[in-house]
Design a protein around this motif. Structure first.
Motif, PDB file in Angstrom:
ATOM      1  N   UNK A   1      35.299  48.377  66.309  1.00 53.60           N
ATOM      2  CA  UNK A   1      34.162  48.204  67.201  1.00 53.60           C
ATOM      3  C   UNK A   1      33.515  46.848  67.028  1.00 53.60           C
ATOM      4  N   UNK A   2      33.242  46.197  68.143  1.00 57.32           N
ATOM      5  CA  UNK A   2      32.568  44.898  68.138  1.00 57.32           C
ATOM      6  C   UNK A   2      31.137  45.109  68.615  1.00 57.32           C
ATOM      7  N   UNK A   3      30.176  44.987  67.694  1.00 57.66           N
ATOM      8  CA  UNK A   3      28.775  45.219  68.061  1.00 57.66           C
ATOM      9  C   UNK A   3      28.153  43.999  68.752  1.00 57.66           C
ATOM     10  N   UNK A   4      28.255  43.980  70.057  1.00 61.85           N
ATOM     11  CA  UNK A   4      27.676  42.897  70.857  1.00 61.85           C
ATOM     12  C   UNK A   4      26.242  43.248  71.239  1.00 61.85           C
ATOM     13  N   UNK A   5      25.448  42.207  71.459  1.00 57.05           N
ATOM     14  CA  UNK A   5      24.112  42.408  72.014  1.00 57.05           C
ATOM     15  C   UNK A   5      24.250  42.716  73.506  1.00 57.05           C
ATOM     16  N   UNK A   6      23.210  43.272  74.100  1.00 58.04           N
ATOM     17  CA  UNK A   6      23.278  43.646  75.506  1.00 58.04           C
ATOM     18  C   UNK A   6      23.518  42.445  76.427  1.00 58.04           C
ATOM     19  N   UNK A   7      23.198  41.230  75.968  1.00 58.50           N
ATOM     20  CA  UNK A   7      23.446  40.033  76.780  1.00 58.50           C
ATOM     21  C   UNK A   7      24.814  39.398  76.490  1.00 58.50           C
ATOM     22  N   UNK A   8      25.706  40.148  75.845  1.00 55.55           N
ATOM     23  CA  UNK A   8      27.062  39.714  75.480  1.00 55.55           C
ATOM     24  C   UNK A   8      27.115  38.735  74.312  1.00 55.55           C
ATOM     25  N   UNK A   9      25.987  38.381  73.737  1.00 56.29           N
ATOM     26  CA  UNK A   9      26.006  37.478  72.590  1.00 56.29           C
ATOM     27  C   UNK A   9      26.392  38.246  71.329  1.00 56.29           C
ATOM     28  N   UNK A  10      26.838  37.496  70.340  1.00 61.00           N
ATOM     29  CA  UNK A  10      27.243  38.099  69.079  1.00 61.00           C
ATOM     30  C   UNK A  10      26.140  37.922  68.030  1.00 61.00           C
ATOM     31  N   UNK A  11      26.157  38.824  67.069  1.00 58.74           N
ATOM     32  CA  UNK A  11      25.179  38.797  65.986  1.00 58.74           C
ATOM     33  C   UNK A  11      25.915  38.595  64.668  1.00 58.74           C
ATOM     34  N   UNK A  12      25.175  38.579  63.578  1.00 52.54           N
ATOM     35  CA  UNK A  12      25.797  38.490  62.258  1.00 52.54           C
ATOM     36  C   UNK A  12      26.725  39.684  62.028  1.00 52.54           C
ATOM     37  N   UNK A  13      26.313  40.870  62.509  1.00 51.65           N
ATOM     38  CA  UNK A  13      27.146  42.053  62.349  1.00 51.65           C
ATOM     39  C   UNK A  13      28.461  41.922  63.130  1.00 51.65           C
ATOM     40  N   UNK A  14      28.427  41.270  64.280  1.00 51.30           N
ATOM     41  CA  UNK A  14      29.647  41.012  65.052  1.00 51.30           C
ATOM     42  C   UNK A  14      30.614  40.149  64.244  1.00 51.30           C
ATOM     43  N   UNK A  15      30.082  39.117  63.624  1.00 52.69           N
ATOM     44  CA  UNK A  15      30.899  38.223  62.804  1.00 52.69           C
ATOM     45  C   UNK A  15      31.523  38.986  61.639  1.00 52.69           C
TER      46      UNK A  15
END
Length: 147
Positions: free
Chosen positions: A65-79
């Motif tokens: 699972x890739x945890x993206x923000x609702x605006x499609x941006x990535x967070x530290x958790x995505x990385x």
């Protein structure tokens, strides 16, 4: 893109820094079954224990699972989820794909309530149900997978 016409065993992971949801599925019958939560220590699994579970299920495809923000941006958790996926692929040499997991936790909590109402949800966790939902989303639209 993964081959969708052959029978495959798929394992999915809902990455977390303290715990990780896991599920396994069979593409031929489009099943997805949540597994027990896997403990993590600051986002790092005990690889020996995780690889034993992988060996038990003999998957030929991983979904993370890739945890993206609702605006499609990535967070530290995505990385960190991407880093886990990369290490998983390196450790196993099994094809690994990232899947957008937005809103799966909310849907998983609803499903968990359903399981509990049927008396089947005592040992399940929303994170493992979320991993099963990743597999189900792959069945619906395998082209939506991100390498």
């Amino acid at each position: 893109m993964p081959e969708t016409t052959q029978a495959q065993t798929i394992m999915a992971f809902d990455f977390g820094t303290q715990k990780m949801g896991m599920a396994v599925g069979q593409s031929l019958i489009e099943s997805a079954s949540p597994l027990a939560l896997f403990p993590m220590k600051d986002g790092i699994p005990k690889w020996d224990a995780l690889l034993k579970i992988v060996q038990q299920h003999q998957p030929n495809l991983f979904l993370v699972g890739l945890p993206l923000n609702m605006d499609d941006s990535e967070s530290e958790l995505s990385t960190r989820a991407r880093k886990f996926a990369k290490r998983l692929r390196h450790q196993t040499n099994i094809q690994t794909f990232m899947v957008d997991e937005r809103l799966t936790t909310r849907e998983a909590r609803d499903e968990l309530e359903h399981y509990q109402a049927q008396g089947r949800g005592k040992k399940l966790a929303a994170d493992s149900i979320a991993a099963a939902l990743l597999i189900e989303s792959w069945y619906r639209d395998p082209q939506a997978i991100n390498p």
